[in-house]
Write a protein that holds these residues in place. Structure first.
Motif, PDB file in Angstrom:
ATOM      1  N   LYS A 101       0.816  -1.217   0.000  1.00 33.84           N
ATOM      2  CA  LYS A 101       0.000   0.000   0.000  1.00 33.84           C
ATOM      3  C   LYS A 101       0.846   1.262   0.000  1.00 33.84           C
ATOM      4  CE  LYS A 101      -3.792  -2.271   2.486  1.00 33.84           C
ATOM      5  NZ  LYS A 101      -4.770  -2.218   1.364  1.00 33.84           N
ATOM      6  N   GLY A 102       2.176   1.093  -0.124  1.00 34.53           N
ATOM      7  CA  GLY A 102       3.058   2.252  -0.208  1.00 34.53           C
ATOM      8  C   GLY A 102       3.567   2.763   1.118  1.00 34.53           C
ATOM      9  N   TYR A 103       3.440   1.942   2.181  1.00 34.20           N
ATOM     10  CA  TYR A 103       3.895   2.352   3.516  1.00 34.20           C
ATOM     11  C   TYR A 103       5.102   1.537   3.963  1.00 34.20           C
ATOM     12  CZ  TYR A 103      -0.278   5.184   4.302  1.00 34.20           C
ATOM     13  OH  TYR A 103      -1.248   6.142   4.214  1.00 34.20           O
ATOM     14  N   LYS A 104       5.948   2.164   4.741  1.00 34.79           N
ATOM     15  CA  LYS A 104       7.055   1.468   5.389  1.00 34.79           C
ATOM     16  C   LYS A 104       6.748   1.347   6.880  1.00 34.79           C
ATOM     17  CE  LYS A 104      10.613   2.959   2.109  1.00 34.79           C
ATOM     18  NZ  LYS A 104       9.708   3.691   1.199  1.00 34.79           N
ATOM     19  N   THR A 105       7.426   0.431   7.548  1.00 37.22           N
ATOM     20  CA  THR A 105       7.126   0.191   8.959  1.00 37.22           C
ATOM     21  C   THR A 105       8.350   0.421   9.838  1.00 37.22           C
ATOM     22  OG1 THR A 105       7.620  -2.169   8.655  1.00 37.22           O
ATOM     23  CG2 THR A 105       5.318  -1.511   8.510  1.00 37.22           C
ATOM     24  N   ILE A 106       8.085   0.865  11.052  1.00 35.80           N
ATOM     25  CA  ILE A 106       9.096   0.915  12.105  1.00 35.80           C
ATOM     26  C   ILE A 106       8.636  -0.079  13.160  1.00 35.80           C
ATOM     27  CG2 ILE A 106      10.247   2.324  13.858  1.00 35.80           C
ATOM     28  CD1 ILE A 106       9.670   4.774  12.147  1.00 35.80           C
ATOM     29  N   ILE A 107       9.413  -1.146  13.342  1.00 31.94           N
ATOM     30  CA  ILE A 107       8.997  -2.251  14.212  1.00 31.94           C
ATOM     31  C   ILE A 107       9.689  -2.144  15.560  1.00 31.94           C
ATOM     32  CG2 ILE A 107       8.913  -4.766  14.453  1.00 31.94           C
ATOM     33  CD1 ILE A 107       9.023  -4.892  11.361  1.00 31.94           C
ATOM     34  N   ALA A 108       8.902  -2.218  16.614  1.00 28.15           N
ATOM     35  CA  ALA A 108       9.436  -2.121  17.969  1.00 28.15           C
ATOM     36  C   ALA A 108       8.945  -3.298  18.795  1.00 28.15           C
ATOM     37  CB  ALA A 108       8.994  -0.810  18.616  1.00 28.15           C
ATOM     38  N   SER A 109       9.875  -4.023  19.407  1.00 29.80           N
ATOM     39  CA  SER A 109       9.524  -5.111  20.313  1.00 29.80           C
ATOM     40  C   SER A 109       9.620  -4.596  21.742  1.00 29.80           C
ATOM     41  CB  SER A 109      10.465  -6.303  20.122  1.00 29.80           C
ATOM     42  OG  SER A 109      10.197  -7.303  21.085  1.00 29.80           O
ATOM     43  N   SER A 110       8.480  -4.545  22.424  1.00 31.19           N
ATOM     44  CA  SER A 110       8.447  -3.938  23.764  1.00 31.19           C
ATOM     45  C   SER A 110       8.997  -4.862  24.840  1.00 31.19           C
ATOM     46  CB  SER A 110       7.019  -3.539  24.121  1.00 31.19           C
ATOM     47  OG  SER A 110       6.173  -4.670  24.132  1.00 31.19           O
ATOM     48  N   TYR A 127       9.564   3.619  23.111  1.00 32.80           N
ATOM     49  CA  TYR A 127       9.246   3.376  21.708  1.00 32.80           C
ATOM     50  C   TYR A 127       8.099   4.267  21.237  1.00 32.80           C
ATOM     51  CZ  TYR A 127      12.295  -0.597  20.643  1.00 32.80           C
ATOM     52  OH  TYR A 127      13.380  -1.390  20.375  1.00 32.80           O
ATOM     53  N   LEU A 128       7.083   4.442  22.081  1.00 27.10           N
ATOM     54  CA  LEU A 128       5.979   5.333  21.712  1.00 27.10           C
ATOM     55  C   LEU A 128       6.495   6.750  21.451  1.00 27.10           C
ATOM     56  CD1 LEU A 128       3.031   4.293  24.063  1.00 27.10           C
ATOM     57  CD2 LEU A 128       2.984   4.379  21.570  1.00 27.10           C
ATOM     58  N   ASN A 129       7.353   7.241  22.342  1.00 27.48           N
ATOM     59  CA  ASN A 129       7.926   8.576  22.149  1.00 27.48           C
ATOM     60  C   ASN A 129       8.733   8.653  20.866  1.00 27.48           C
ATOM     61  OD1 ASN A 129       6.826   9.558  24.520  1.00 27.48           O
ATOM     62  ND2 ASN A 129       8.642   9.114  25.758  1.00 27.48           N
ATOM     63  N   MET A 130       9.517   7.605  20.595  1.00 23.27           N
ATOM     64  CA  MET A 130      10.336   7.580  19.388  1.00 23.27           C
ATOM     65  C   MET A 130       9.476   7.578  18.131  1.00 23.27           C
ATOM     66  SD  MET A 130      11.446   5.281  16.824  1.00 23.27           S
ATOM     67  CE  MET A 130      11.401   3.643  17.526  1.00 23.27           C
ATOM     68  N   LEU A 131       8.395   6.786  18.132  1.00 27.18           N
ATOM     69  CA  LEU A 131       7.538   6.695  16.952  1.00 27.18           C
ATOM     70  C   LEU A 131       6.837   8.018  16.676  1.00 27.18           C
ATOM     71  CD1 LEU A 131       6.002   3.145  17.540  1.00 27.18           C
ATOM     72  CD2 LEU A 131       7.643   3.801  15.771  1.00 27.18           C
ATOM     73  N   PHE A 132       6.342   8.662  17.732  1.00 28.03           N
ATOM     74  CA  PHE A 132       5.661   9.938  17.524  1.00 28.03           C
ATOM     75  C   PHE A 132       6.650  11.039  17.145  1.00 28.03           C
ATOM     76  CE2 PHE A 132       2.250   8.122  20.374  1.00 28.03           C
ATOM     77  CZ  PHE A 132       1.377   7.903  19.320  1.00 28.03           C
ATOM     78  N   ALA A 133       7.873  10.968  17.665  1.00 32.07           N
ATOM     79  CA  ALA A 133       8.899  11.952  17.297  1.00 32.07           C
ATOM     80  C   ALA A 133       9.246  11.847  15.819  1.00 32.07           C
ATOM     81  CB  ALA A 133      10.147  11.751  18.152  1.00 32.07           C
ATOM     82  N   ASN A 134       9.146  10.642  15.278  1.00 31.77           N
ATOM     83  CA  ASN A 134       9.424  10.426  13.859  1.00 31.77           C
ATOM     84  C   ASN A 134       8.184  10.608  12.990  1.00 31.77           C
ATOM     85  OD1 ASN A 134      12.364   9.352  13.250  1.00 31.77           O
ATOM     86  ND2 ASN A 134      11.768   8.537  15.244  1.00 31.77           N
ATOM     87  N   GLN A 135       7.100  11.111  13.609  1.00 30.23           N
ATOM     88  CA  GLN A 135       5.897  11.483  12.870  1.00 30.23           C
ATOM     89  C   GLN A 135       5.310  10.327  12.063  1.00 30.23           C
ATOM     90  OE1 GLN A 135       4.490  14.708  12.961  1.00 30.23           O
ATOM     91  NE2 GLN A 135       5.927  15.082  14.611  1.00 30.23           N
ATOM     92  N   VAL A 136       5.168   9.170  12.679  1.00 25.30           N
ATOM     93  CA  VAL A 136       4.490   8.072  11.986  1.00 25.30           C
ATOM     94  C   VAL A 136       3.030   8.450  11.794  1.00 25.30           C
ATOM     95  CG1 VAL A 136       6.042   6.263  12.822  1.00 25.30           C
ATOM     96  CG2 VAL A 136       4.026   6.875  14.174  1.00 25.30           C
TER      97      VAL A 136
END
Length: 311
Positions: free
Chosen positions: A89-98, A108-117
């Protein structure tokens, strides 16, 4: 040296504006022009800046995935399927194992939002409900209750529990153990145990519950002729103990698993297990997330998908 937008434009023989329009899928461009720009991007290994796109109010085309433990074959296959479908669908993923760790999940939540997912699919439940209620970004949960405003996509755990219990009754298991997850959250996963209990009570069949921590201290071959495990990996561990005592699976004793990943079905075809529909789960997690992204104020209904039992 990192390639820039100007380098792509020069190699493709077009303007910087045209390259930008191709990247952002904006305006009317010929297939020939689009192809030339993509060829130049590939040749230069040019990567559009997702953060810059997000700051301009455009989708970053990144989705964050948070799951507890990717060493479990089921989670690994689900994440792989999510990644594959999102890529198409044209998306890339950032995978985080908690790693089932509250602090790691918070970081990880802070990192994902900082990278504007653009959104997050979470299969973890380390953080308190209050923290998830404070989050305004689009989130969809897999099989976990996180907050009233976060939709859940899950397989029918209650039905899965009843199917596992029915298998034990059909095979006339007398001394039955049920392994329980000490999950105190209000999550669909708990319905699995409720399904087992309800079915066994309806059949007036006795059983004993054991926690995961008690598995290593329990002599299953001596005490039980049937075990309902909470997942496939756990089931195989218990089967190994029986075999070490000289017992044969599905003849001298019965153990059911849960998840039914492709890997487990291949290496342990003798394991009766409840199969969760990985492909359909991924489809519905993505479609629910995209609906939430498109309609941030709309209440999105949760989704429950059917399971099946593989003997």
């Amino acid at each position: 040296m990192v390639a820039k937008l100007q380098d792509v434009a020069k190699l493709a023989g077009v303007s910087v504006t045209t390259v930008s329009r191709v990247i952002n899928n904006y305006g009317s461009l010929s297939e020939k022009t689009i192809k030339k720009v993509h060829q130049a991007m590939n040749q230069l290994n040019y990567q559009p800046n997702a953060l810059a796109r997000a700051m301009q109010g455009k989708p970053s085309k990144f989705i964050g995935l948070i799951f507890p433990n990717l060493t479990n074959p089921f989670f690994a296959e689900l994440v792989n399927e999510l990644e594959h479908q999102l890529f198409l669908k044209g998306y890339k993923t950032i995978i985080a194992s908690s790693a089932e760790n509250r602090e790691i999940e918070h970081e990880y939540l802070n990192m994902l939002f900082a990278n504007q997912v653009d959104g997050i699919i979470s299969g973890s439940h380390n953080l308190g409900i209050e923290e998830y209620q404070r989050l305004t970004a689009p989130i969809v949960s897999f099989d976990r209750y996180l907050s009233d405003n976060i939709p859940i996509v899950a397989a029918d755990s209650y039905r899965g529990g009843k199917l596992a219990a029915r298998f034990m009754i059909q095979h006339q298991v007398d001394r039955l153990a049920v392994i329980i997850d000490e999950d105190t959250s209000v999550s669909p996963t708990l319905n699995r145990l409720q399904g087992v209990v309800d079915y066994l009570n309806d059949q007036e069949h006795n059983f004993i519950t054991l926690t995961k921590e008690e598995i290593d201290q329990t002599d299953f071959a001596e005490q039980f002729d049937g075990v309902i495990a909470s997942n496939d990996v756990q089931a195989l561990k218990i089967i190994s103990q029986y075999r070490q005592s000289g017992y044969q699976v599905n003849r001298d004793f019965f153990v059911t698993g849960y998840d039914g990943s492709q890997l487990i079905c291949q290496i342990a075809p003798q394991l009766p297990t409840v199969v969760q529909p990985i492909h359909a789960l991924a489809e519905n997690l993505i479609s629910t997330l995209f609906e939430r992204i498109a309609n941030p104020r709309k209440k999105i209904e949760s989704v429950t998908l059917p399971v099946k039992f593989r003997e």
